[in-house]
Design an enzyme around this catalytic site. Sequence first.
Site, PDB file in Angstrom:
ATOM      1  N   GLY A 111      38.409  39.086  -3.413  1.00 20.24           N
ATOM      2  CA  GLY A 111      39.269  39.149  -2.229  1.00 20.24           C
ATOM      3  C   GLY A 111      40.747  38.964  -2.562  1.00 20.24           C
ATOM      4  O   GLY A 111      41.616  39.403  -1.805  1.00 20.24           O
ATOM      5  N   GLU A 134      32.584  40.601  -7.909  1.00 13.59           N
ATOM      6  CA  GLU A 134      31.513  40.339  -6.916  1.00 13.59           C
ATOM      7  C   GLU A 134      30.125  40.646  -7.457  1.00 13.59           C
ATOM      8  O   GLU A 134      29.141  40.013  -7.059  1.00 13.59           O
ATOM      9  CB  GLU A 134      31.766  41.166  -5.649  1.00 13.59           C
ATOM     10  CG  GLU A 134      32.977  40.748  -4.837  1.00 13.59           C
ATOM     11  CD  GLU A 134      34.263  41.424  -5.253  1.00 13.59           C
ATOM     12  OE1 GLU A 134      34.322  42.015  -6.362  1.00 13.59           O
ATOM     13  OE2 GLU A 134      35.228  41.366  -4.476  1.00 13.59           O
TER      14      GLU A 134
HETATM   15  N1  COA Z   1      35.475  30.464  -3.767  1.00 12.07           N
HETATM   16  C1  COA Z   1      35.344  29.134  -3.580  1.00 12.07           C
HETATM   17  N2  COA Z   1      35.830  28.223  -4.438  1.00 12.07           N
HETATM   18  C2  COA Z   1      36.439  28.685  -5.550  1.00 12.07           C
HETATM   19  C3  COA Z   1      36.588  30.048  -5.813  1.00 12.07           C
HETATM   20  C4  COA Z   1      36.087  30.962  -4.858  1.00 12.07           C
HETATM   21  N3  COA Z   1      36.215  32.281  -5.005  1.00 12.07           N
HETATM   22  N4  COA Z   1      37.233  30.194  -7.001  1.00 12.07           N
HETATM   23  C5  COA Z   1      37.465  28.953  -7.456  1.00 12.07           C
HETATM   24  N5  COA Z   1      36.987  28.041  -6.581  1.00 12.07           N
HETATM   25  C6  COA Z   1      37.035  26.580  -6.688  1.00 12.07           C
HETATM   26  C7  COA Z   1      36.025  26.020  -7.681  1.00 12.07           C
HETATM   27  O1  COA Z   1      34.760  25.892  -7.064  1.00 12.07           O
HETATM   28  C8  COA Z   1      36.660  24.699  -8.025  1.00 12.07           C
HETATM   29  O2  COA Z   1      36.414  23.803  -6.955  1.00 12.07           O
HETATM   30  P1  COA Z   1      35.926  22.272  -7.261  1.00 12.07           P
HETATM   31  O3  COA Z   1      37.020  21.689  -8.125  1.00 12.07           O
HETATM   32  O4  COA Z   1      35.841  21.649  -5.914  1.00 12.07           O
HETATM   33  O5  COA Z   1      34.641  22.401  -7.992  1.00 12.07           O
HETATM   34  C9  COA Z   1      38.145  25.002  -8.006  1.00 12.07           C
HETATM   35  O6  COA Z   1      38.290  26.175  -7.215  1.00 12.07           O
HETATM   36  C10 COA Z   1      38.726  25.292  -9.379  1.00 12.07           C
HETATM   37  O7  COA Z   1      37.975  26.344  -9.951  1.00 12.07           O
HETATM   38  P2  COA Z   1      37.299  26.272 -11.423  1.00 12.07           P
HETATM   39  O8  COA Z   1      36.183  27.241 -11.449  1.00 12.07           O
HETATM   40  O9  COA Z   1      36.984  24.860 -11.755  1.00 12.07           O
HETATM   41  O10 COA Z   1      38.514  26.755 -12.326  1.00 12.07           O
HETATM   42  P3  COA Z   1      38.414  27.437 -13.759  1.00 12.07           P
HETATM   43  O11 COA Z   1      39.823  27.454 -14.285  1.00 12.07           O
HETATM   44  O12 COA Z   1      37.362  26.804 -14.588  1.00 12.07           O
HETATM   45  O13 COA Z   1      37.953  28.961 -13.493  1.00 12.07           O
HETATM   46  C11 COA Z   1      37.991  31.088 -12.320  1.00 12.07           C
HETATM   47  C12 COA Z   1      38.797  29.850 -12.780  1.00 12.07           C
HETATM   48  C13 COA Z   1      38.896  31.920 -11.435  1.00 12.07           C
HETATM   49  C14 COA Z   1      37.582  31.905 -13.554  1.00 12.07           C
HETATM   50  C15 COA Z   1      36.733  30.617 -11.574  1.00 12.07           C
HETATM   51  O14 COA Z   1      37.119  29.687 -10.576  1.00 12.07           O
HETATM   52  C16 COA Z   1      35.988  31.727 -10.867  1.00 12.07           C
HETATM   53  O15 COA Z   1      35.285  32.490 -11.526  1.00 12.07           O
HETATM   54  N6  COA Z   1      36.117  31.836  -9.527  1.00 12.07           N
HETATM   55  C17 COA Z   1      35.386  32.796  -8.741  1.00 12.07           C
HETATM   56  C18 COA Z   1      35.969  34.173  -8.896  1.00 12.07           C
HETATM   57  C19 COA Z   1      35.152  35.153  -8.082  1.00 12.07           C
HETATM   58  O16 COA Z   1      33.997  35.425  -8.345  1.00 12.07           O
HETATM   59  N7  COA Z   1      35.786  35.717  -7.046  1.00 12.07           N
HETATM   60  C20 COA Z   1      35.190  36.685  -6.197  1.00 12.07           C
HETATM   61  C21 COA Z   1      34.543  36.053  -5.049  1.00 12.07           C
HETATM   62  S1  COA Z   1      33.811  37.273  -3.986  1.00 12.07           S
END
Ligand code: COA
Length: 260
Positions: A111, A134
């Site tokens: 998104g 996704e």
């Molecule tokens: N939705 C909800 N929460 C999210 C999120 C999302 N799309 N992306 C990150 N967060 C949250 C994590 O759950 C975490 O929350 P917490 O501390 O309460 O556990 C916080 O944001 C930090 O994220 P984290 O994953 O710990 O950071 P990171 O540096 O290790 O990794 C990313 C960064 C972007 C690689 C990883 O967060 C990620 O893969 N996010 C999802 C991306 C995704 O699939 N987006 C498409 C969604 S349709």
Amino acid sequence: MSEHLVLVADDAGIRRITVNRPDKLNALNAATLDALQTAFDAAAADAAVRVVVLTGAGPKAFVAGADIAEMADLRPTEGRDFSLRGQKLMRTIETLPKPVIAMVNGFALGGGLELAMGCHLRIAADSAKVGQPEINLGLIPGFGGSQRLLRLAGRSATLELCLLGAPVTAERALQLGIVTRVVPAADLEAETLKIAAQLAASAPLALRATLDVVNIGGECGIEEGLQYESAQFGLMFATDDMREGTRAFVERRKPAFAGR
Ligand code: COA
């Protein structure tokens, strides 16, 4: 509550809208989508706003996607409504009558990339990563990503990003035509604001006509597109700004555009 999910600030015709959930990497839950919708509706209606800069709070992310935790338990009809809510926001941004710049300061995933693609220009930090991951969740893009990426970067890049789900670097995104410009992370704000200031001083009605002809032309045949361009071109001759712009050129001075 919702005003804290999105921050709004004005400076010299530039409205900055910041998605403000840094602890969740600015993930878009329903309340944040609603707050953004309200912020963009307000920006559209306010004549003092000449250009919008959209960014994400914190050092890591523009927007890391739709809120996965919130989506996890949705039923199909709720999933569809969530998609429609996001699509409506991206369409509002895309058809805003003034330019919107995405200042991509970090992860723009799912998104987040869909949000950036709704904007008219995307200036990315060289440290940014963008993608449509996704598929890794058993999902597909739902805020217009499959359609906008296809139009921006073509079938090959769209299938690569959406089928494999791996993020790409800002530099690769530039090669694919997904972002407009890549700048060193330390310069992102200054470079973006420089472009925003140029747009804020530009002719608002001609900017609007440019956005209109590109939006409409992207979806219709060449004949209709050319007709629409001529009509908009002709309309510009009714504006004070066009007289000012041409006169200023002849008089070798900077034009002052009033948006009339
Ligand atoms: N939705 C909800 N929460 C999210 C999120 C999302 N799309 N992306 C990150 N967060 C949250 C994590 O759950 C975490 O929350 P917490 O501390 O309460 O556990 C916080 O944001 C930090 O994220 P984290 O994953 O710990 O950071 P990171 O540096 O290790 O990794 C990313 C960064 C972007 C690689 C990883 O967060 C990620 O893969 N996010 C999802 C991306 C995704 O699939 N987006 C498409 C969604 S349709």
